[in-house]
Design a protein around this motif. Sequence first.
Motif, short mmCIF file in Angstrom:
data_model
loop_
_atom_site.label_atom_id
_atom_site.label_comp_id
_atom_site.label_asym_id
_atom_site.label_seq_id
_atom_site.Cartn_x
_atom_site.Cartn_y
_atom_site.Cartn_z
N LEU A 59 0.95 -1.14 -0.29
CA LEU A 59 0.07 -0.08 0.25
C LEU A 59 1.02 0.92 -0.15
O LEU A 59 0.77 2.60 -0.34
CB LEU A 59 -0.97 0.06 1.04
CG LEU A 59 -1.71 -0.93 1.11
CD1 LEU A 59 -3.07 -0.89 2.91
CD2 LEU A 59 -2.36 -1.50 0.18
N ALA A 64 2.90 -1.00 -5.77
CA ALA A 64 1.35 -1.93 -5.79
C ALA A 64 1.48 -1.79 -7.29
O ALA A 64 0.86 -3.30 -8.00
CB ALA A 64 0.10 -1.05 -5.56
N MET A 110 -5.26 1.25 -5.17
CA MET A 110 -4.30 2.09 -4.33
C MET A 110 -4.38 3.85 -4.33
O MET A 110 -4.68 4.46 -3.79
CB MET A 110 -2.98 1.45 -4.15
CG MET A 110 -2.68 0.81 -3.40
SD MET A 110 -3.61 -0.26 -2.05
CE MET A 110 -4.22 -1.59 -2.23
N SER A 111 -4.64 3.75 -5.45
CA SER A 111 -5.07 5.18 -6.34
C SER A 111 -6.28 5.73 -5.96
O SER A 111 -6.34 7.20 -5.27
CB SER A 111 -5.00 5.27 -8.12
OG SER A 111 -3.64 5.31 -8.22
N ASN A 114 -6.73 6.58 -1.93
CA ASN A 114 -5.73 7.59 -1.56
C ASN A 114 -6.63 8.64 -2.32
O ASN A 114 -5.87 9.50 -1.92
CB ASN A 114 -4.33 7.48 -1.97
CG ASN A 114 -4.26 6.19 -0.72
OD1 ASN A 114 -3.45 6.84 -0.07
ND2 ASN A 114 -2.74 5.39 -1.87
N ILE A 122 -9.77 4.05 2.43
CA ILE A 122 -8.81 3.40 2.90
C ILE A 122 -9.90 2.15 3.60
O ILE A 122 -9.10 1.42 3.25
CB ILE A 122 -7.04 4.15 3.48
CG1 ILE A 122 -6.62 5.15 2.16
CG2 ILE A 122 -6.49 2.37 4.39
CD1 ILE A 122 -5.28 5.08 2.32
N THR A 169 -3.37 9.18 6.74
CA THR A 169 -3.02 8.09 5.84
C THR A 169 -3.10 9.11 5.29
O THR A 169 -2.34 9.58 3.85
CB THR A 169 -3.78 6.92 5.74
OG1 THR A 169 -5.11 7.92 5.59
CG2 THR A 169 -3.43 5.54 6.79
N GLY A 174 -0.50 7.45 2.21
CA GLY A 174 -1.07 6.31 2.34
C GLY A 174 -1.18 5.50 3.97
O GLY A 174 -0.24 5.74 4.69
#
Length: 185
Positions: A59, A64, A110-111, A114, A122, A169, A174
């Motif tokens: 992460l 990733a 993940m994009s 975030n 998340i 985060t 993140g």
Amino acid sequence: MFEQLTQLVEQFGGDAVVKNSAIPNEQNEAVMQETSSSIFASLQKMVADGGVEQLAGLLQGNSAQDSSNPAVQQITEQVTGNLSEKFGLSSETASSVAGGMIPQILGGLMSKANDPNDSFQISDIIGAIAGNSEQVNGIMETISKYGTQFGLDQNADGKVDLSDAMKLTKDSGGIGSFISKLFGK
């Protein structure tokens, strides 16, 4: 989370699956569904097997999308095996499909997580991967117990909870960064 994952598989599955002559057209949809399921199951297994540090590494930043990341490799191997076994694909074809899609899919996931402008967060990933609320509560209790020692109490309320995790985060790159701070990495 599974819906976002499925959308990303469909987005990146065009070249790797649909345009792949080694995969019969009537299997395209099933191959993409299996890919989604296998990624999700691999993430869950990672957490269940105590791979929190592996997940944190996945992460963090752009890791990733890095096919040399051990977590990405583990997920790619799992998807490759499942595609080969369930659809009778050669190991080369299954490996090519998984290797071409997994880094893109995980990077996209993940994009989205975030991105403060995206409704997917998340916390959705943590909740979906951890499974039952008992596991989530256990993870959060551990974070709360040890988190103040690592400066994770972001709102100075004397406890470390999801609101601290979300603030940290967003402020520090993140959940990978958050988990890394928790474990002193």
